[in-house]
Design a protein around this motif. Structure first.
Motif, PDB file in Angstrom:
ATOM      1  N   LEU A  61       3.190   2.103  97.119  1.00 41.37           N
ATOM      2  CA  LEU A  61       3.485   3.442  97.637  1.00 41.37           C
ATOM      3  C   LEU A  61       3.930   4.386  96.528  1.00 41.37           C
ATOM      4  N   LEU A  62       4.702   3.880  95.582  1.00 41.87           N
ATOM      5  CA  LEU A  62       5.162   4.726  94.483  1.00 41.87           C
ATOM      6  C   LEU A  62       4.001   5.105  93.568  1.00 41.87           C
ATOM      7  N   ARG A  63       3.081   4.159  93.349  1.00 44.14           N
ATOM      8  CA  ARG A  63       1.901   4.479  92.536  1.00 44.14           C
ATOM      9  C   ARG A  63       1.052   5.541  93.228  1.00 44.14           C
ATOM     10  N   ARG A  64       0.916   5.399  94.540  1.00 40.85           N
ATOM     11  CA  ARG A  64       0.103   6.338  95.313  1.00 40.85           C
ATOM     12  C   ARG A  64       0.705   7.743  95.263  1.00 40.85           C
ATOM     13  N   ALA A  65       2.030   7.806  95.295  1.00 39.05           N
ATOM     14  CA  ALA A  65       2.715   9.107  95.315  1.00 39.05           C
ATOM     15  C   ALA A  65       2.836   9.723  93.931  1.00 39.05           C
ATOM     16  N   ALA A  66       2.591   8.932  92.891  1.00 40.07           N
ATOM     17  CA  ALA A  66       2.828   9.410  91.526  1.00 40.07           C
ATOM     18  C   ALA A  66       1.945  10.593  91.163  1.00 40.07           C
ATOM     19  N   GLY A  67       0.801  10.715  91.843  1.00 41.57           N
ATOM     20  CA  GLY A  67      -0.095  11.817  91.527  1.00 41.57           C
ATOM     21  C   GLY A  67       0.310  13.127  92.164  1.00 41.57           C
ATOM     22  N   GLN A  68       1.299  13.095  93.055  1.00 41.87           N
ATOM     23  CA  GLN A  68       1.726  14.314  93.720  1.00 41.87           C
ATOM     24  C   GLN A  68       2.760  15.032  92.855  1.00 41.87           C
ATOM     25  N   ALA A  69       2.578  16.318  92.630  1.00 40.13           N
ATOM     26  CA  ALA A  69       3.509  17.082  91.797  1.00 40.13           C
ATOM     27  C   ALA A  69       4.836  17.269  92.512  1.00 40.13           C
ATOM     28  N   SER A  70       5.924  17.114  91.761  1.00 44.51           N
ATOM     29  CA  SER A  70       7.259  17.363  92.284  1.00 44.51           C
ATOM     30  C   SER A  70       7.725  18.729  91.807  1.00 44.51           C
ATOM     31  N   PRO A  71       8.243  19.567  92.705  1.00 44.71           N
ATOM     32  CA  PRO A  71       8.669  20.900  92.293  1.00 44.71           C
ATOM     33  C   PRO A  71       9.857  20.829  91.339  1.00 44.71           C
ATOM     34  N   ILE A  72       9.830  21.688  90.322  1.00 41.47           N
ATOM     35  CA  ILE A  72      10.953  21.775  89.394  1.00 41.47           C
ATOM     36  C   ILE A  72      11.988  22.718  89.988  1.00 41.47           C
ATOM     37  N   LEU A  73      13.226  22.260  90.090  1.00 41.75           N
ATOM     38  CA  LEU A  73      14.308  23.063  90.647  1.00 41.75           C
ATOM     39  C   LEU A  73      14.995  23.823  89.521  1.00 41.75           C
ATOM     40  N   THR A  74      15.390  25.060  89.799  1.00 38.73           N
ATOM     41  CA  THR A  74      16.068  25.858  88.783  1.00 38.73           C
ATOM     42  C   THR A  74      17.306  26.517  89.362  1.00 38.73           C
ATOM     43  N   CYS A  75      18.286  26.707  88.494  1.00 32.35           N
ATOM     44  CA  CYS A  75      19.495  27.461  88.821  1.00 32.35           C
ATOM     45  C   CYS A  75      19.910  28.162  87.537  1.00 32.35           C
ATOM     46  N   GLY A  76      19.403  29.376  87.367  1.00 31.94           N
ATOM     47  CA  GLY A  76      19.648  30.077  86.117  1.00 31.94           C
ATOM     48  C   GLY A  76      18.999  29.346  84.952  1.00 31.94           C
ATOM     49  N   GLU A  77      19.785  29.059  83.929  1.00 30.18           N
ATOM     50  CA  GLU A  77      19.286  28.386  82.715  1.00 30.18           C
ATOM     51  C   GLU A  77      19.204  26.872  82.895  1.00 30.18           C
ATOM     52  N   LEU A  78      19.680  26.390  84.053  1.00 27.66           N
ATOM     53  CA  LEU A  78      19.652  24.955  84.344  1.00 27.66           C
ATOM     54  C   LEU A  78      18.433  24.638  85.196  1.00 27.66           C
ATOM     55  N   SER A  79      17.689  23.578  84.846  1.00 29.53           N
ATOM     56  CA  SER A  79      16.532  23.164  85.636  1.00 29.53           C
ATOM     57  C   SER A  79      16.497  21.647  85.744  1.00 29.53           C
ATOM     58  N   PHE A  80      15.742  21.172  86.753  1.00 27.56           N
ATOM     59  CA  PHE A  80      15.645  19.736  87.014  1.00 27.56           C
ATOM     60  C   PHE A  80      14.212  19.396  87.359  1.00 27.56           C
ATOM     61  N   ASP A  81      13.647  18.435  86.627  1.00 28.43           N
ATOM     62  CA  ASP A  81      12.291  17.944  86.883  1.00 28.43           C
ATOM     63  C   ASP A  81      12.406  16.575  87.547  1.00 28.43           C
ATOM     64  N   PRO A  82      12.221  16.480  88.886  1.00 34.67           N
ATOM     65  CA  PRO A  82      12.381  15.198  89.583  1.00 34.67           C
ATOM     66  C   PRO A  82      11.408  14.128  89.103  1.00 34.67           C
ATOM     67  N   SER A  83      10.194  14.530  88.707  1.00 30.25           N
ATOM     68  CA  SER A  83       9.212  13.534  88.287  1.00 30.25           C
ATOM     69  C   SER A  83       9.637  12.827  87.011  1.00 30.25           C
ATOM     70  N   LYS A  84      10.403  13.521  86.171  1.00 24.54           N
ATOM     71  CA  LYS A  84      10.907  12.924  84.928  1.00 24.54           C
ATOM     72  C   LYS A  84      12.374  12.509  85.037  1.00 24.54           C
TER      73      LYS A  84
END
Length: 218
Positions: free
Chosen positions: A114-137
């Protein structure tokens, strides 16, 4: 990868936690109410969902998730072994259905698929001002530079980031710090919040008296 396990059986939950933790980050909750709170506060890669829960039916909750267009992969783990139940689970929106009891190796294999199957789906990058979070990484960035965060600070910041401009209660953050059965110490939360402020800037996390903490858009 970050998994959410929803299982009300205490002995089985402990067994699954010991099985999964060497491979993944795992939160374990024992009710649908707790599951909803965790899904609102954190970004998970997979939901492991029991059906017979003390405050409702997991199948109904899955229906609700899919109506809300939640694309989180879901693996049902249930003792309901009738064919019509398994078909219903998959038709409702589960990505897989595993009948209890099962062999640990099979559970791990199905999770990997299931994780391999989902790996191709893009995860949205969250931002809060100068701070950001990339869930995929699983990485935070400040002014474009990656942050190296200790485990607890990372988990707390993930909760705050997903909350956006909404405050997160002290109890919710303390729950994030401690696993089921651990003794929580509220003063420890202040230590980690202080550490995050040192890393991010003292004004980036706001304290709201009686309401908790929230990130400030700087």
């Amino acid at each position: 990868m970050y998994l959410l396990l929803v299982e009300d059986d205490l002995p089985l939950g402990n067994v699954l936690l010991r099985l999964l933790k060497p491979h993944y980050r795992v939160d374990w909750v024992r009710s649908l109410e707790q599951a909803k709170a965790h899904l609102q506060a954190s970004e998970y890669s997979l939901l492991l969902l029991d059906l017979g829960l003390p405050d409702g039916d997991g199948m109904d909750y899955l229906t609700q998730l899919r109506k809300e267009e939640c694309s989180l992969p879901v693996l049902i783990i249930s003792a309901r072994d009738a064919l019509d139940e398994r078909v219903k689970g998959l038709d409702t929106g589960a990505d897989d259905y595993l009948v209890k009891p099962f062999e640990p190796e099979e559970l791990l294999a199905r999770i990997r698929v299931l994780l391999r199957r989902a790996a191709g789906q893009a995860s949205p990058i969250l931002t809060c001002g100068e701070l950001s979070f990339d869930p995929s990484k699983e990485t935070f960035y400040l002014s474009g530079q990656p942050l190296s965060l200790p485990r607890k600070e990372y988990e707390l910041l993930t909760v705050l980031m997903h909350a956006g401009d909404k405050p997160v209660s002290r109890d919710r953050l303390i729950q994030q710090l401690y696993s089921v059965g651990s003794e929580a110490e509220s003063n420890t939360l202040d230590v980690y919040i202080h550490a995050l402020r040192r890393l991010l800037g003292k004004n980036r996390i706001e304290t709201l008296r009686g309401r908790g903490f929230r990130l400030v858009n700087l």
